[in-house]
Design a protein around this motif. Structure first.
Motif, PDB file in Angstrom:
ATOM      1  N   THR A 173     -37.854 -16.477  89.181  1.00  0.00           N
ATOM      2  CA  THR A 173     -37.074 -17.069  88.378  1.00  0.00           C
ATOM      3  C   THR A 173     -37.681 -17.826  87.110  1.00  0.00           C
ATOM      4  N   ASP A 182     -32.799 -21.458  91.650  1.00  0.00           N
ATOM      5  CA  ASP A 182     -31.697 -21.681  90.713  1.00  0.00           C
ATOM      6  C   ASP A 182     -32.308 -21.832  89.510  1.00  0.00           C
ATOM      7  N   TYR A 231     -28.131 -17.249  92.625  1.00  0.00           N
ATOM      8  CA  TYR A 231     -29.481 -17.534  92.545  1.00  0.00           C
ATOM      9  C   TYR A 231     -30.024 -16.045  92.243  1.00  0.00           C
ATOM     10  N   HIS A 275     -26.005 -18.727  86.148  1.00  0.00           N
ATOM     11  CA  HIS A 275     -25.786 -18.572  87.519  1.00  0.00           C
ATOM     12  C   HIS A 275     -25.093 -17.393  87.561  1.00  0.00           C
TER      13      HIS A 275
END
Length: 343
Positions: free
Chosen positions: A119, A105, A99, A56
């Motif tokens: 991601t 996430d 993010y 994170h």
């Protein structure tokens, strides 16, 4: 241990130390985004451990923990290999955000996909280039924005090697935590790579106690699995307390929070641990402990909406002993002259 470890098409031989940049993607302005990695290989065989932070992007305590780890002279005589990844989510880190640009996430998208979202692609690169080449892992985290966590290890304790690592870390609290879909721990478990998640502190803030705690824990695990030379203990080892369950206590009403208990405090079932009131002080609502336990997470922003998570409480068989243990741990970190961290 293989004679040649290959990461991003670069070979790292036993006895070598090398910094590598993993290509991830380009931004829309054609800026190259890469994950910085430092590999430290010993001349002797041993485990291959990854230590990662900033999965994170706004959780930065782990970045400093890894920086200090890499400065240790004892790494010159390491057995096996340390793969240090201080900033996994480079996109979030540069934007001070949890993010990635696609608002996903990262810790819900492992093991990723070579052809998926941004991601998913980053998760895939990290898994294939780093994790799949390791025997053990430690992932460093903080609380989400506007929260703070007591130093704690989260792990699946039904795995013997993971439990051993968790005990060796010597965090004041170990929380038996089930796996979440898409998490790094779930992905490593599927590959039989025992992995710890260290939670401590808050987002976008350095906390010296947290950094000391994390550094000591990583080094302790490295000693326990045979990567670093074991040292004789001048004091008896700290007792480790395991919580088998935890729960969040939420705001019963919108308003301004006044806390009555802090991180590490013991709370009794039915005890008032906070009060929510309106800006005029005419209406107030008590927040009561649901069960007896120890506060391991707390909201740091006093402005609440009804239902917001305020206190994270872990339950133990001997809550009083845990409270004394946490107090002693905090005092030790506060007064530590650095002796335990010397090479």
């Amino acid at each position: 241990m293989p004679t040649s470890l290959v990461i991003a098409n670069q070979k790292i031989k036993p006895g070598e130390r090398k910094v590598i940049n993993l290509d991830v993607a380009k931004l829309y302005d054609f800026t190259e985004m890469t994950i910085p990695v430092e590999v430290v290989r010993g001349k002797k065989e041993g485990p291959i451990l990854f230590v990662s932070a900033a999965v994170h992007g706004d959780e930065i305590n782990g970045v400093e923990i890894i920086r200090r780890l890499l400065c240790r002279k004892s790494l010159n005589s390491i057995k096996g290999t340390l793969i240090a990844v201080p900033i996994v989510n480079v996109f979030g880190f540069n934007n001070k955000s949890r993010y990635l640009p696609d608002r996903r996430d990262l810790n819900r998208n492992f093991p990723g996909s070579e052809t998926g979202s941004l991601t998913a692609q980053l998760a895939h690169v990290f898994m294939t280039e780093i994790v799949d080449k390791c025997t053990h892992g430690i992932d460093l985290h903080c609380a989400a924005i506007n929260r703070a966590n007591l130093p704690q290890i989260r792990a699946c304790l039904d795995d013997e090697e993971t439990q051993r690592m968790a005990s060796a870390f010597k965090s004041p609290v170990i929380l038996h935590s089930e796996l979440r879909d898409g998490s790094l721990r779930e992905a490593t478990r599927a590959r039989n790579i025992p992995t710890l998640l260290f939670e401590a502190g808050e987002a976008l803030r350095f906390n010296e106690k947290v950094i000391k705690s994390g550094l000591e824990g990583v080094i302790s695990v490295m000693r326990d699995i045979g990567m670093l030379r074991a040292v004789k203990k001048k004091t008896p080892p700290r007792e480790v307390f395991v919580a088998r369950s935890s729960h969040w206590i939420r705001a019963p009403h919108s308003g301004i929070l006044a806390v009555k208990k802090s991180l590490g405090d013991r709370v009794r079932k039915g005890q008032v641990i906070g009060v929510v009131s309106d800006p005029f002080g005419k209406e107030s609502f008590e927040i009561l402990a649901k069960r007896t336990g120890i506060i391991i997470g707390i909201a740091t922003l006093p402005l609440l909406n009804s239902g917001d998570a305020v206190f994270h409480v872990a339950t133990f068989e001997d809550v009083h002993a845990v409270e004394e243990h946490v107090d002693l741990y905090e005092e030790t970190l506060a007064t530590d002259d650095g002796a335990r961290f010397m090479d």
